[in-house]
Scaffold this active site. Structure first.
Site, PDB file in Angstrom:
ATOM      1  N   LYS A  16       0.953  -1.109  -0.271  1.00  0.00           N
ATOM      2  CA  LYS A  16      -0.162   0.183   0.074  1.00  0.00           C
ATOM      3  C   LYS A  16       0.717   1.695   0.421  1.00  0.00           C
ATOM      4  CE  LYS A  16      -2.488  -0.398   3.883  1.00  0.00           C
ATOM      5  NZ  LYS A  16      -2.007  -2.383   4.322  1.00  0.00           N
ATOM      6  N   ARG A  91     -10.237   0.674   8.980  1.00  0.00           N
ATOM      7  CA  ARG A  91      -9.374  -0.548   8.886  1.00  0.00           C
ATOM      8  C   ARG A  91     -10.210  -1.796   9.854  1.00  0.00           C
ATOM      9  NH1 ARG A  91      -3.493  -0.002   9.317  1.00  0.00           N
ATOM     10  NH2 ARG A  91      -2.081  -1.455   9.000  1.00  0.00           N
ATOM     11  N   ARG A 130      11.070  -6.706   5.192  1.00  0.00           N
ATOM     12  CA  ARG A 130      11.159  -5.113   5.118  1.00  0.00           C
ATOM     13  C   ARG A 130      11.772  -4.863   6.305  1.00  0.00           C
ATOM     14  NH1 ARG A 130       5.732  -2.238   4.695  1.00  0.00           N
ATOM     15  NH2 ARG A 130       5.497  -3.028   7.288  1.00  0.00           N
ATOM     16  N   ARG A 136      11.370  -2.019  11.433  1.00  0.00           N
ATOM     17  CA  ARG A 136      10.424  -1.382  12.212  1.00  0.00           C
ATOM     18  C   ARG A 136      10.495  -2.137  13.550  1.00  0.00           C
ATOM     19  NH1 ARG A 136       5.552   0.208   8.094  1.00  0.00           N
ATOM     20  NH2 ARG A 136       4.025  -1.535   9.954  1.00  0.00           N
ATOM     21  N   ARG A 147      -0.620  -8.875  13.113  1.00  0.00           N
ATOM     22  CA  ARG A 147      -1.564  -8.309  12.476  1.00  0.00           C
ATOM     23  C   ARG A 147      -2.160  -9.061  11.428  1.00  0.00           C
ATOM     24  NH1 ARG A 147       4.134  -5.337  11.142  1.00  0.00           N
ATOM     25  NH2 ARG A 147       3.693  -4.306   9.052  1.00  0.00           N
TER      26      ARG A 147
HETATM   27  P1  ADP Z   1       0.921  -2.132   8.202  1.00  0.00           P
HETATM   28  O1  ADP Z   1       2.258  -1.679   7.327  1.00  0.00           O
HETATM   29  O2  ADP Z   1       0.777  -3.131   8.690  1.00  0.00           O
HETATM   30  O3  ADP Z   1      -0.177  -2.204   6.600  1.00  0.00           O
HETATM   31  P2  ADP Z   1       0.310   0.537   8.860  1.00  0.00           P
HETATM   32  O4  ADP Z   1       2.042   0.891   8.606  1.00  0.00           O
HETATM   33  O5  ADP Z   1      -0.245   1.118   7.949  1.00  0.00           O
HETATM   34  O6  ADP Z   1       0.842  -1.121   9.171  1.00  0.00           O
HETATM   35  O7  ADP Z   1      -0.295   1.326  11.064  1.00  0.00           O
HETATM   36  C1  ADP Z   1       1.265   0.717  11.871  1.00  0.00           C
HETATM   37  C2  ADP Z   1       0.286  -0.023  12.948  1.00  0.00           C
HETATM   38  O8  ADP Z   1      -0.631   1.263  13.059  1.00  0.00           O
HETATM   39  C3  ADP Z   1      -1.307  -1.060  12.997  1.00  0.00           C
HETATM   40  O9  ADP Z   1      -0.496  -2.805  12.833  1.00  0.00           O
HETATM   41  C4  ADP Z   1      -1.707  -0.530  14.098  1.00  0.00           C
HETATM   42  O10 ADP Z   1      -1.587  -0.711  14.775  1.00  0.00           O
HETATM   43  C5  ADP Z   1      -2.161   0.919  13.934  1.00  0.00           C
HETATM   44  N1  ADP Z   1      -3.078   1.378  12.706  1.00  0.00           N
HETATM   45  C6  ADP Z   1      -2.828   2.564  12.051  1.00  0.00           C
HETATM   46  N2  ADP Z   1      -4.048   2.491  11.455  1.00  0.00           N
HETATM   47  C7  ADP Z   1      -4.357   2.188  12.489  1.00  0.00           C
HETATM   48  C8  ADP Z   1      -5.858   2.267  12.190  1.00  0.00           C
HETATM   49  N3  ADP Z   1      -6.792   2.963  11.230  1.00  0.00           N
HETATM   50  N4  ADP Z   1      -7.479   1.357  12.857  1.00  0.00           N
HETATM   51  C9  ADP Z   1      -6.077   1.407  14.098  1.00  0.00           C
HETATM   52  N5  ADP Z   1      -5.001   1.010  14.439  1.00  0.00           N
HETATM   53  C10 ADP Z   1      -4.052   1.299  13.369  1.00  0.00           C
END
Ligand code: ADP
Length: 190
Positions: A16, A91, A130, A136, A147
């Site tokens: 994404k 989400r 990654r 990270r 996740r």
């Molecule tokens: P990923 O790389 O898993 O798609 P993101 O970078 O978008 O993850 O988000 C990292 C973390 O931030 C998520 O695992 C969650 O803990 C939190 N987070 C991000 N966006 C949301 C959301 N819309 N609702 C709840 N938690 C979120």
């Protein structure tokens, strides 16, 4: 490409963030990533960041209240008036409903929910890679699996929700970055 109010949906590791970068360039709209905003809050040690850190490190979802607040604030800013690319939000169904409310309050409509589909095992591999490169805190195997579970349980139902709204477009996320980018372009033009 005419879509300007878009959601980018897909499991962790679907690409994404990578595809968002190309899309915001082409469409000239701001990238609204709740993950990025939360990581910034964690780094700045704001009250939200302090609350969110442990939850994010465990691979769980931050509470709807917190995330909805952040997203609403961001989408109400001037540069989001003519469009935005939402990445990582909504989400959960509660977040999707809050977004509906906000959009109708702002008097605008969602143009597209672009869902990137991937193979689960391939995605775990990508994320582990990654983890090595970016370091990270939430990129270790156990957290990645959590996740994924969160995605399957709480986020995947949004696919049906946006299908029902008539705005879902699915794109196969397997292949090279360029291949996926090309598919996205075609899907948005079609
Ligand atoms: P990923 O790389 O898993 O798609 P993101 O970078 O978008 O993850 O988000 C990292 C973390 O931030 C998520 O695992 C969650 O803990 C939190 N987070 C991000 N966006 C949301 C959301 N819309 N609702 C709840 N938690 C979120």
């Amino acid at each position: 490409m005419s879509a300007s109010r878009m959601i980018l949906l897909g499991p962790p590791g679907a690409g994404k963030g990578t595809q968002a970068a190309g899309l915001i360039n082409r469409l000239g709209i701001p990238h609204v990533s709740t993950g990025d905003m939360l990581r910034a809050a964690v780094n700045a040690e704001t009250p939200v960041g302090l609350k969110a850190k442990a939850i994010m490190d465990a691979g769980e979802l931050v509470s709807d209240d917190v995330v909805i607040g952040i997203a609403e604030e961001r989408l109400s800013e001037d540069d989001a008036k003519n469009g935005f690319l939402l990445d990582g939000f909504p989400r959960t169904m509660a977040q999707a409903e809050a977004l509906e409310g906000l959009l109708s309050k702002l008097g605008v409509e969602l143009d597209c929910c672009l869902a990137i589909t991937v193979d689960n095992d391939a995605v775990v591999e990508r994320l582990l890679k990654r983890a090595e490169i970016e370091g990270r805190a939430d990129d270790n195997e156990e957290t990645i699996r959590e996740r994924m579970r969160e995605y399957d349980n709480k986020t995947a139902p949004l696919l049906d929700f946006y299908t029902g709204r008539g705005v879902l477009t699915e794109v196969d996320g397997m292949g090279t970055i360029d291949e996926v980018e090309e598919r996205i372009k075609q899907a948005l033009e079609g």
